[in-house]
Scaffold this motif. Structure first.
Motif, PDB file in Angstrom:
ATOM      1  N   GLU A 161       0.833  -1.130   0.039  1.00 23.13           N
ATOM      2  CA  GLU A 161       0.140   0.157  -0.068  1.00 23.13           C
ATOM      3  C   GLU A 161       0.895   1.337   0.076  1.00 23.13           C
ATOM      4  OE1 GLU A 161      -2.107  -0.699   3.654  1.00 23.13           O
ATOM      5  OE2 GLU A 161      -3.657  -1.922   2.553  1.00 23.13           O
ATOM      6  N   ASN A 162       0.477   2.187  -0.628  1.00 19.95           N
ATOM      7  CA  ASN A 162       1.047   3.613  -0.517  1.00 19.95           C
ATOM      8  C   ASN A 162       0.940   4.126   0.682  1.00 19.95           C
ATOM      9  OD1 ASN A 162      -1.222   5.239  -0.578  1.00 19.95           O
ATOM     10  ND2 ASN A 162      -1.110   5.446  -2.947  1.00 19.95           N
ATOM     11  N   LYS A 163       1.899   5.148   1.032  1.00 18.24           N
ATOM     12  CA  LYS A 163       1.846   5.853   2.322  1.00 18.24           C
ATOM     13  C   LYS A 163       0.750   6.539   2.692  1.00 18.24           C
ATOM     14  CE  LYS A 163       6.667   6.327   2.252  1.00 18.24           C
ATOM     15  NZ  LYS A 163       7.893   7.553   2.700  1.00 18.24           N
ATOM     16  N   GLN A 164      -0.074   7.056   1.522  1.00 24.91           N
ATOM     17  CA  GLN A 164      -1.399   7.904   1.911  1.00 24.91           C
ATOM     18  C   GLN A 164      -2.430   6.703   2.272  1.00 24.91           C
ATOM     19  OE1 GLN A 164      -2.177  11.143   1.819  1.00 24.91           O
ATOM     20  NE2 GLN A 164      -3.761  10.409   2.756  1.00 24.91           N
ATOM     21  N   THR A 165      -2.589   5.687   1.611  1.00 25.80           N
ATOM     22  CA  THR A 165      -3.133   4.782   2.172  1.00 25.80           C
ATOM     23  C   THR A 165      -3.253   4.111   3.538  1.00 25.80           C
ATOM     24  OG1 THR A 165      -3.842   3.792  -0.258  1.00 25.80           O
ATOM     25  CG2 THR A 165      -4.286   2.179   1.469  1.00 25.80           C
ATOM     26  N   GLN A 166      -1.761   3.983   3.803  1.00 26.25           N
ATOM     27  CA  GLN A 166      -1.279   3.480   5.284  1.00 26.25           C
ATOM     28  C   GLN A 166      -2.015   4.574   6.197  1.00 26.25           C
ATOM     29  OE1 GLN A 166       2.543   2.664   4.968  1.00 26.25           O
ATOM     30  NE2 GLN A 166       2.284   0.860   3.992  1.00 26.25           N
ATOM     31  N   ALA A 167      -1.752   5.981   5.792  1.00 24.42           N
ATOM     32  CA  ALA A 167      -2.017   7.074   6.811  1.00 24.42           C
ATOM     33  C   ALA A 167      -3.640   7.098   7.061  1.00 24.42           C
ATOM     34  CB  ALA A 167      -1.634   8.391   6.196  1.00 24.42           C
ATOM     35  N   ASN A 168      -4.309   6.813   5.777  1.00 25.16           N
ATOM     36  CA  ASN A 168      -5.653   6.579   5.960  1.00 25.16           C
ATOM     37  C   ASN A 168      -6.431   5.748   6.811  1.00 25.16           C
ATOM     38  OD1 ASN A 168      -5.837   8.953   4.204  1.00 25.16           O
ATOM     39  ND2 ASN A 168      -6.460   7.583   2.641  1.00 25.16           N
ATOM     40  N   LEU A 169      -5.605   4.549   6.766  1.00 24.71           N
ATOM     41  CA  LEU A 169      -6.075   3.405   7.565  1.00 24.71           C
ATOM     42  C   LEU A 169      -5.689   3.732   9.003  1.00 24.71           C
ATOM     43  CD1 LEU A 169      -4.648   0.413   5.370  1.00 24.71           C
ATOM     44  CD2 LEU A 169      -7.228   1.069   5.914  1.00 24.71           C
ATOM     45  N   ARG A 170      -4.630   4.260   9.281  1.00 30.86           N
ATOM     46  CA  ARG A 170      -4.379   4.793  10.611  1.00 30.86           C
ATOM     47  C   ARG A 170      -5.230   5.827  11.248  1.00 30.86           C
ATOM     48  NH1 ARG A 170       0.913   4.932   8.785  1.00 30.86           N
ATOM     49  NH2 ARG A 170       1.032   7.274   8.506  1.00 30.86           N
ATOM     50  N   TRP A 171      -5.705   6.949  10.365  1.00 35.07           N
ATOM     51  CA  TRP A 171      -6.525   7.739  10.844  1.00 35.07           C
ATOM     52  C   TRP A 171      -7.750   7.056  11.308  1.00 35.07           C
ATOM     53  CZ3 TRP A 171     -11.326   9.312   9.502  1.00 35.07           C
ATOM     54  CH2 TRP A 171     -11.790  10.605  10.115  1.00 35.07           C
ATOM     55  N   ALA A 172      -8.346   6.076  10.180  1.00 41.20           N
ATOM     56  CA  ALA A 172      -9.877   5.561  10.555  1.00 41.20           C
ATOM     57  C   ALA A 172      -9.647   4.961  11.850  1.00 41.20           C
ATOM     58  CB  ALA A 172      -9.909   4.662   9.405  1.00 41.20           C
ATOM     59  N   GLU A 173      -8.298   4.027  12.046  1.00 39.55           N
ATOM     60  CA  GLU A 173      -8.443   3.366  13.110  1.00 39.55           C
ATOM     61  C   GLU A 173      -8.409   3.972  14.700  1.00 39.55           C
ATOM     62  OE1 GLU A 173      -8.296  -0.053  15.709  1.00 39.55           O
ATOM     63  OE2 GLU A 173      -8.296  -0.078  13.280  1.00 39.55           O
ATOM     64  N   LYS A 174      -7.807   5.340  14.455  1.00 39.39           N
ATOM     65  CA  LYS A 174      -7.587   6.323  15.588  1.00 39.39           C
ATOM     66  C   LYS A 174      -8.909   7.187  16.026  1.00 39.39           C
ATOM     67  CE  LYS A 174      -2.664   6.859  15.465  1.00 39.39           C
ATOM     68  NZ  LYS A 174      -1.741   7.983  15.288  1.00 39.39           N
ATOM     69  N   ASN A 175      -9.906   7.241  14.801  1.00 37.46           N
ATOM     70  CA  ASN A 175     -10.924   7.992  14.871  1.00 37.46           C
ATOM     71  C   ASN A 175     -12.256   7.180  14.238  1.00 37.46           C
ATOM     72  OD1 ASN A 175      -9.597  10.887  15.039  1.00 37.46           O
ATOM     73  ND2 ASN A 175      -8.422   9.892  13.575  1.00 37.46           N
ATOM     74  N   LYS A 176     -12.518   6.276  14.977  1.00 33.12           N
ATOM     75  CA  LYS A 176     -13.718   5.458  14.642  1.00 33.12           C
ATOM     76  C   LYS A 176     -15.120   6.315  14.690  1.00 33.12           C
ATOM     77  CE  LYS A 176     -11.582   1.009  15.491  1.00 33.12           C
ATOM     78  NZ  LYS A 176     -11.503  -0.416  16.297  1.00 33.12           N
ATOM     79  N   GLU A 177     -15.105   6.853  15.840  1.00 28.28           N
ATOM     80  CA  GLU A 177     -16.469   7.554  15.865  1.00 28.28           C
ATOM     81  C   GLU A 177     -16.485   8.830  14.930  1.00 28.28           C
ATOM     82  OE1 GLU A 177     -19.095   6.796  17.963  1.00 28.28           O
ATOM     83  OE2 GLU A 177     -18.067   5.224  18.300  1.00 28.28           O
ATOM     84  N   LYS A 178     -15.517   9.388  14.622  1.00 22.95           N
ATOM     85  CA  LYS A 178     -15.727  10.315  13.727  1.00 22.95           C
ATOM     86  C   LYS A 178     -16.002   9.753  12.150  1.00 22.95           C
ATOM     87  CE  LYS A 178     -14.748  14.594  12.123  1.00 22.95           C
ATOM     88  NZ  LYS A 178     -15.786  15.704  12.238  1.00 22.95           N
ATOM     89  N   LYS A 179     -15.075   8.816  11.956  1.00 24.60           N
ATOM     90  CA  LYS A 179     -15.451   8.011  10.686  1.00 24.60           C
ATOM     91  C   LYS A 179     -16.922   7.423  10.364  1.00 24.60           C
ATOM     92  CE  LYS A 179     -13.766   4.311   7.925  1.00 24.60           C
ATOM     93  NZ  LYS A 179     -14.108   2.775   7.758  1.00 24.60           N
ATOM     94  N   LYS A 180     -17.349   6.966  11.773  1.00 23.32           N
ATOM     95  CA  LYS A 180     -18.712   6.717  11.717  1.00 23.32           C
ATOM     96  C   LYS A 180     -19.782   7.838  11.484  1.00 23.32           C
ATOM     97  CE  LYS A 180     -22.256   4.526  14.900  1.00 23.32           C
ATOM     98  NZ  LYS A 180     -22.367   3.852  16.338  1.00 23.32           N
ATOM     99  N   TYR A 181     -19.543   8.866  12.102  1.00 26.16           N
ATOM    100  CA  TYR A 181     -20.463  10.025  11.921  1.00 26.16           C
ATOM    101  C   TYR A 181     -20.436  10.266  10.570  1.00 26.16           C
ATOM    102  CZ  TYR A 181     -21.256  15.034  11.918  1.00 26.16           C
ATOM    103  OH  TYR A 181     -21.860  16.152  11.465  1.00 26.16           O
ATOM    104  N   LEU A 182     -18.998  10.576   9.746  1.00 24.57           N
ATOM    105  CA  LEU A 182     -18.972  11.150   8.570  1.00 24.57           C
ATOM    106  C   LEU A 182     -19.744  10.059   7.690  1.00 24.57           C
ATOM    107  CD1 LEU A 182     -15.199  12.346   8.609  1.00 24.57           C
ATOM    108  CD2 LEU A 182     -17.446  13.761   8.522  1.00 24.57           C
TER     109      LEU A 182
END
Length: 57
Positions: free
Chosen positions: A3-24
């Protein structure tokens, strides 16, 4: 396949921000439903629900 770095960063963000991701995700689905699928009856019901919610606040 790596995976490229952006994809990895997106996955890390999603893991750290589950409630925000759910809201969005819910917000996106709601908007899509209203714009693309909602009938006039659905829109009237949503207006009622929104009015009731605002009165609670």
């Amino acid at each position: 396949m790596s995976e490229n770095k952006q994809t990895q960063a997106n996955l890390r963000w999603a893991e750290k921000n589950k409630e925000k991701k759910k809201y969005l995700n819910y917000r996106t689905m709601s908007r899509s439903f209203i714009r693309k699928l909602a009938t006039e009856e659905d829109l009237k019901e949503l207006e009622t629900l929104i009015r009731e919610r605002r009165e609670q606040e």
